[in-house]
Design a protein around this motif. Structure first.
Motif, mmCIF file in Angstrom:
data_model
loop_
_atom_site.group_PDB
_atom_site.id
_atom_site.type_symbol
_atom_site.label_atom_id
_atom_site.label_comp_id
_atom_site.label_asym_id
_atom_site.label_seq_id
_atom_site.Cartn_x
_atom_site.Cartn_y
_atom_site.Cartn_z
ATOM 1 N N THR A 168 -4.992 -5.990 2.346
ATOM 2 C CA THR A 168 -5.082 -4.587 1.888
ATOM 3 C C THR A 168 -6.066 -4.402 0.848
ATOM 4 N N VAL B 99 0.717 -1.031 -0.089
ATOM 5 C CA VAL B 99 -0.275 0.016 -0.063
ATOM 6 C C VAL B 99 0.839 1.190 0.058
ATOM 7 N N GLY C 194 -0.262 1.598 -4.756
ATOM 8 C CA GLY C 194 -0.868 1.459 -3.347
ATOM 9 C C GLY C 194 -1.592 2.908 -3.263
#
Length: 278
Positions: free
Chosen positions: A202, A12, A17
């Motif tokens: 994520t 991320v 990300g």
């Protein structure tokens, strides 16, 4: 653009990300903040465009997938998804929500030549005892929690006070249709596309932010995110572990069945006194 291997997962804390986070932020503004403050809704397209633009400086596969998600969110944002069971709104929402499920599937399958979006049915494998037990658990928890949330906070007023049988039927169909769509879009499409490029949690958290923002506009306000965030996170876990869309949808629709009963009972407590203590 960088090369991206099949096994690669972006952090991320990376340009991809940041791109995905910007898309999630755009959903928060478009469907969350913009619902309460319509004058700021248009600002939601700024992080969306920035996220897509940044994505195209990374890898082609990531940029294409993120663009599909952003395009779908932009189309959804063009209509109101607040609870409205008028025939005109049902038709409008039906067309738009169907489009953002069908078109991404067609694009990824026949243009990108990839099978990222799938609808696993786990043929020939019966549900386990644990899976059956989870369904019972969902019913018990939903029955205990949802009436407290909807009635005590007054969010049931975000849904129409149906009285006629055809209105009740339309509400029932609408609640369940949106529940099915939630799984087809947020889990099978958004989560699946993000999961190609990020680790499970994520992708799950990013998807949940987008999912819960949509639910806020739909009517799950006040302390709604306290309930809807865990629900969204768990649904992705269930889908991944069971590899069964029918099971994942069943969990969701059982939850939504209690939502439907709660809304009707809240508007008409004397006619449907099935939730004592609220």
């Amino acid at each position: 653009m960088e090369a991206e291997t099949e096994e690669q997962r972006w952090s991320v804390v990376s340009w991809p990300g940041l791109s995905a986070v910007l898309i999630a932020v755009s959903a928060v503004i478009l469907f969350g903040i913009g619902t309460d403050l319509p004058e700021v809704k248009a600002w939601g397209y700024v992080p969306m465009l920035a996220g897509v633009g940044l994505a195209w400086t990374t890898t082609v596969r990531f940029a294409r997938d993120l663009s599909v998600i952003a395009g779908a969110l932009a189309l959804i944002s063009a209509i109101s998804v607040e609870a409205d069971i008028s025939w005109g709104n049902i038709l409008r929402m039906g067309i738009v929500l169907s489009t953002v499920v069908i078109v991404p599937f067609l694009i990824t399958r026949y243009w990108f030549k990839e099978k990222t979006i799938v609808y696993p049915r786990r043929y020939g494998v019966p549900w386990t005892k644990l899976e059956w037990a989870w369904l019972v658990f969902v019913i018990v928890v939903a029955w205990a929690v949802l009436p407290q949330y909807f009635i005590r906070t007054g969010v049931y007023l975000n849904w129409p006070a149906v009285t006629q049988w055809h209105e009740i039927l339309r509400l029932f169909i609408g609640v369940n249709a949106v529940g099915l769509w939630d799984e087809l879009f947020f889990i099978c499409t958004v989560f699946a596309l993000l999961r190609r490029h990020f680790d499970f949690w994520t992708a799950n958290v990013l998807m949940s932010i987008i999912f819960v923002s949509f639910l806020w506009e739909l009517g799950y306000r006040s302390i709604g995110p306290v309930l809807t965030i865990p629900f969204a996170l768990v649904q992705a876990v269930i889908f991944t572990r069971t590899k069964s869309l029918p099971y994942t949808v069943t969990v969701h629709l059982l939850f939504d069945a209690i939502v439907f009963l709660t809304i009707v009972a809240a508007h008409h407590p004397d006619a449907l006194p099935i939730f004592p203590g609220v």
